[in-house]
Design a protein around this motif. Structure first.
Motif, PDB file in Angstrom:
ATOM      1  N   LEU A  13      28.655  10.901  -5.610  1.00 62.18           N
ATOM      2  CA  LEU A  13      27.968  11.880  -6.454  1.00 62.18           C
ATOM      3  C   LEU A  13      28.126  11.555  -7.934  1.00 62.18           C
ATOM      4  CD1 LEU A  13      28.776  15.238  -4.623  1.00 62.18           C
ATOM      5  CD2 LEU A  13      26.562  14.120  -4.815  1.00 62.18           C
ATOM      6  N   LEU A  14      29.325  11.163  -8.356  1.00 63.47           N
ATOM      7  CA  LEU A  14      29.545  10.837  -9.752  1.00 63.47           C
ATOM      8  C   LEU A  14      28.744   9.604 -10.171  1.00 63.47           C
ATOM      9  CD1 LEU A  14      33.380  11.495 -10.144  1.00 63.47           C
ATOM     10  CD2 LEU A  14      31.499  12.793 -11.143  1.00 63.47           C
ATOM     11  N   LEU A  15      28.701   8.608  -9.330  1.00 63.76           N
ATOM     12  CA  LEU A  15      27.941   7.405  -9.654  1.00 63.76           C
ATOM     13  C   LEU A  15      26.442   7.678  -9.687  1.00 63.76           C
ATOM     14  CD1 LEU A  15      29.892   4.688  -7.659  1.00 63.76           C
ATOM     15  CD2 LEU A  15      29.768   4.959 -10.128  1.00 63.76           C
ATOM     16  N   ALA A  16      25.963   8.542  -8.818  1.00 67.21           N
ATOM     17  CA  ALA A  16      24.537   8.870  -8.781  1.00 67.21           C
ATOM     18  C   ALA A  16      24.115   9.604 -10.043  1.00 67.21           C
ATOM     19  CB  ALA A  16      24.209   9.711  -7.546  1.00 67.21           C
ATOM     20  N   GLY A  17      25.037  10.373 -10.635  1.00 71.57           N
ATOM     21  CA  GLY A  17      24.710  11.131 -11.838  1.00 71.57           C
ATOM     22  C   GLY A  17      24.741  10.306 -13.100  1.00 71.57           C
ATOM     23  N   CYS A  18      25.275   9.097 -13.052  1.00 72.06           N
ATOM     24  CA  CYS A  18      25.350   8.237 -14.229  1.00 72.06           C
ATOM     25  C   CYS A  18      24.129   7.349 -14.286  1.00 72.06           C
ATOM     26  CB  CYS A  18      26.607   7.369 -14.176  1.00 72.06           C
ATOM     27  SG  CYS A  18      28.125   8.327 -14.252  1.00 72.06           S
ATOM     28  N   SER A  19      23.345   7.496 -15.314  1.00 69.85           N
ATOM     29  CA  SER A  19      22.144   6.662 -15.437  1.00 69.85           C
ATOM     30  C   SER A  19      22.439   5.396 -16.221  1.00 69.85           C
ATOM     31  CB  SER A  19      21.012   7.438 -16.098  1.00 69.85           C
ATOM     32  OG  SER A  19      21.381   7.747 -17.427  1.00 69.85           O
ATOM     33  N   GLY A  20      23.547   5.396 -16.953  1.00 68.95           N
ATOM     34  CA  GLY A  20      23.919   4.206 -17.694  1.00 68.95           C
ATOM     35  C   GLY A  20      23.164   4.060 -19.013  1.00 68.95           C
ATOM     36  N   GLY A  21      22.305   4.998 -19.411  1.00 66.94           N
ATOM     37  CA  GLY A  21      21.541   4.890 -20.658  1.00 66.94           C
ATOM     38  C   GLY A  21      21.388   6.238 -21.319  1.00 66.94           C
ATOM     39  N   GLU A  22      20.662   6.217 -22.380  1.00 68.13           N
ATOM     40  CA  GLU A  22      20.366   7.445 -23.114  1.00 68.13           C
ATOM     41  C   GLU A  22      19.386   8.288 -22.326  1.00 68.13           C
ATOM     42  OE1 GLU A  22      21.625   8.407 -26.171  1.00 68.13           O
ATOM     43  OE2 GLU A  22      22.980   6.724 -25.880  1.00 68.13           O
ATOM     44  N   PRO A  23      19.406   9.610 -22.515  1.00 65.83           N
ATOM     45  CA  PRO A  23      18.400  10.445 -21.847  1.00 65.83           C
ATOM     46  C   PRO A  23      17.004  10.061 -22.333  1.00 65.83           C
ATOM     47  CG  PRO A  23      19.812  11.776 -23.300  1.00 65.83           C
ATOM     48  CD  PRO A  23      20.324  10.364 -23.325  1.00 65.83           C
ATOM     49  N   GLU A  24      16.055  10.106 -21.443  1.00 66.40           N
ATOM     50  CA  GLU A  24      14.689   9.730 -21.799  1.00 66.40           C
ATOM     51  C   GLU A  24      14.086  10.771 -22.736  1.00 66.40           C
ATOM     52  OE1 GLU A  24      11.999   8.467 -18.767  1.00 66.40           O
ATOM     53  OE2 GLU A  24      13.651   7.742 -17.536  1.00 66.40           O
ATOM     54  N   GLN A  25      13.400  10.276 -23.780  1.00 65.63           N
ATOM     55  CA  GLN A  25      12.707  11.147 -24.713  1.00 65.63           C
ATOM     56  C   GLN A  25      11.231  10.807 -24.667  1.00 65.63           C
ATOM     57  OE1 GLN A  25      14.322  10.868 -28.616  1.00 65.63           O
ATOM     58  NE2 GLN A  25      16.385  11.354 -27.979  1.00 65.63           N
ATOM     59  N   ALA A  26      10.425  11.826 -24.884  1.00 66.71           N
ATOM     60  CA  ALA A  26       8.982  11.586 -24.916  1.00 66.71           C
ATOM     61  C   ALA A  26       8.680  10.653 -26.085  1.00 66.71           C
ATOM     62  CB  ALA A  26       8.227  12.894 -25.086  1.00 66.71           C
ATOM     63  N   PRO A  27       7.780   9.704 -25.895  1.00 64.96           N
ATOM     64  CA  PRO A  27       7.460   8.806 -27.011  1.00 64.96           C
ATOM     65  C   PRO A  27       6.825   9.590 -28.162  1.00 64.96           C
ATOM     66  CG  PRO A  27       5.939   8.486 -25.168  1.00 64.96           C
ATOM     67  CD  PRO A  27       6.992   9.454 -24.717  1.00 64.96           C
ATOM     68  N   ALA A  28       7.125   9.148 -29.373  1.00 64.96           N
ATOM     69  CA  ALA A  28       6.557   9.802 -30.564  1.00 64.96           C
ATOM     70  C   ALA A  28       5.045   9.627 -30.561  1.00 64.96           C
ATOM     71  CB  ALA A  28       7.153   9.211 -31.824  1.00 64.96           C
ATOM     72  N   LYS A  29       4.350  10.666 -30.990  1.00 61.16           N
ATOM     73  CA  LYS A  29       2.894  10.569 -31.094  1.00 61.16           C
ATOM     74  C   LYS A  29       2.545   9.617 -32.224  1.00 61.16           C
ATOM     75  CE  LYS A  29       1.749  15.128 -29.332  1.00 61.16           C
ATOM     76  NZ  LYS A  29       1.039  16.370 -29.580  1.00 61.16           N
ATOM     77  N   PRO A  30       1.546   8.795 -32.040  1.00 61.87           N
ATOM     78  CA  PRO A  30       1.163   7.886 -33.133  1.00 61.87           C
ATOM     79  C   PRO A  30       0.585   8.683 -34.308  1.00 61.87           C
ATOM     80  CG  PRO A  30      -0.306   7.634 -31.228  1.00 61.87           C
ATOM     81  CD  PRO A  30       0.749   8.623 -30.853  1.00 61.87           C
ATOM     82  N   VAL A  31       0.805   8.182 -35.501  1.00 62.15           N
ATOM     83  CA  VAL A  31       0.309   8.835 -36.717  1.00 62.15           C
ATOM     84  C   VAL A  31      -0.465   7.826 -37.552  1.00 62.15           C
ATOM     85  CG1 VAL A  31       2.192  10.527 -36.813  1.00 62.15           C
ATOM     86  CG2 VAL A  31       2.432   8.361 -38.003  1.00 62.15           C
ATOM     87  N   TYR A  32      -1.343   8.331 -38.405  1.00 56.83           N
ATOM     88  CA  TYR A  32      -2.059   7.483 -39.347  1.00 56.83           C
ATOM     89  C   TYR A  32      -1.141   7.150 -40.505  1.00 56.83           C
ATOM     90  CZ  TYR A  32      -6.332   8.938 -36.976  1.00 56.83           C
ATOM     91  OH  TYR A  32      -7.298   9.180 -36.045  1.00 56.83           O
ATOM     92  N   ASP A  33      -1.176   5.941 -40.959  1.00 57.28           N
ATOM     93  CA  ASP A  33      -0.451   5.552 -42.161  1.00 57.28           C
ATOM     94  C   ASP A  33      -1.408   5.654 -43.337  1.00 57.28           C
ATOM     95  OD1 ASP A  33       1.973   4.947 -40.898  1.00 57.28           O
ATOM     96  OD2 ASP A  33       1.264   2.944 -40.355  1.00 57.28           O
ATOM     97  N   LEU A  34      -1.328   6.769 -44.047  1.00 55.71           N
ATOM     98  CA  LEU A  34      -2.181   6.966 -45.222  1.00 55.71           C
ATOM     99  C   LEU A  34      -1.437   6.450 -46.444  1.00 55.71           C
ATOM    100  CD1 LEU A  34      -3.481  10.569 -44.468  1.00 55.71           C
ATOM    101  CD2 LEU A  34      -4.657   8.406 -44.103  1.00 55.71           C
ATOM    102  N   PRO A  35      -2.067   5.600 -47.214  1.00 53.64           N
ATOM    103  CA  PRO A  35      -1.359   5.042 -48.368  1.00 53.64           C
ATOM    104  C   PRO A  35      -1.092   6.110 -49.433  1.00 53.64           C
ATOM    105  CG  PRO A  35      -3.664   4.358 -48.373  1.00 53.64           C
ATOM    106  CD  PRO A  35      -3.429   5.100 -47.095  1.00 53.64           C
ATOM    107  N   ALA A  36       0.056   5.985 -50.065  1.00 52.51           N
ATOM    108  CA  ALA A  36       0.392   6.894 -51.171  1.00 52.51           C
ATOM    109  C   ALA A  36      -0.519   6.573 -52.349  1.00 52.51           C
ATOM    110  CB  ALA A  36       1.845   6.710 -51.559  1.00 52.51           C
ATOM    111  N   ARG A  37      -0.839   7.609 -53.117  1.00 48.71           N
ATOM    112  CA  ARG A  37      -1.671   7.422 -54.308  1.00 48.71           C
ATOM    113  C   ARG A  37      -0.929   8.007 -55.500  1.00 48.71           C
ATOM    114  NH1 ARG A  37      -4.674  10.285 -51.029  1.00 48.71           N
ATOM    115  NH2 ARG A  37      -5.240  11.814 -52.576  1.00 48.71           N
ATOM    116  N   GLU A  38      -1.195   7.438 -56.655  1.00 51.53           N
ATOM    117  CA  GLU A  38      -0.573   7.954 -57.867  1.00 51.53           C
ATOM    118  C   GLU A  38      -1.123   9.332 -58.200  1.00 51.53           C
ATOM    119  OE1 GLU A  38      -0.439   5.572 -61.385  1.00 51.53           O
ATOM    120  OE2 GLU A  38       0.004   3.765 -60.221  1.00 51.53           O
TER     121      GLU A  38
END
Length: 178
Positions: A13-38
């Motif tokens: 039971l203890l071995l089955a509960g160990c995934s050996g990695g970080e908990p899975e997180q939903a991937p970040a949504k992609p965003v537009y890279d808008l250039p900064a303006r003065e």
């Protein structure tokens, strides 16, 4: 014997509960890279959270006040008091388009006076009046107001376009400018 079986079961039971990695997180949504303006020389960058009115999102990104006059492509125009200019980004957040009217927006001063958009200044600076704001469409423009000389702009009273559920939209949303 029982303790050996129990220990083995516990180990499985203890071995089955160990995934050996970080908990899975939903991937970040992609965003537009808008250039900064003065920021324009007479303007202050404004960093406020976006506000919503109806199905319209408002982001105030710049403010200039104390402008004595405006110069357009064909005219120069003096303020009765002082011009204030707000740089605004509106985004359609609804399921359908709305008719957005820049002239419905209001500026509230430190004395509580409610100032309408100055039509002549908007025309001279060739800023939009009414336009269709589609779903997911983002439009950036300036609003011009003629304030009393000593007044300080403190609030933008923002009005989104009429929606299917709110055809009048009389209340607006107050966005504090500082």
């Amino acid at each position: 014997m029982r303790t050996g079986i129990a220990a083995a079961a516990l180990s499985v039971l203890l071995l089955a509960g160990c995934s050996g990695g970080e908990p899975e997180q939903a991937p970040a949504k992609p965003v537009y890279d808008l250039p900064a303006r003065e920021v324009r020389p007479d303007e202050t960058a404004v960093r406020l959270p976006a506000a919503t009115n109806g199905e319209t999102e408002f982001s105030v990104i710049g403010l200039a006040a104390g402008l004595p006059s405006l110069t357009g492509s064909h005219a120069e125009f003096d303020a009765k008091g002082q011009f204030a200019r707000l740089r605004l980004v509106v985004t359609g957040k609804g399921l359908s388009g709305i008719l957005f009217d820049t002239r419905r927006q209001r500026l509230v001063t430190d004395s509580g006076a409610v100032i309408e958009v100055d039509d002549q200044a908007m025309t001279i600076k060739r800023q939009p009046g009414k336009f269709e704001l589609g779903r997911g469409v983002r439009v950036e423009f300036d609003l011009y107001f003629d304030l009393p000389k000593e007044a300080k702009p403190v609030v933008l009273r923002a009005f989104g376009g009429p929606t299917l559920t709110d055809m009048k939209n009389l209340t607006g949303t107050d966005i504090k400018l500082g």
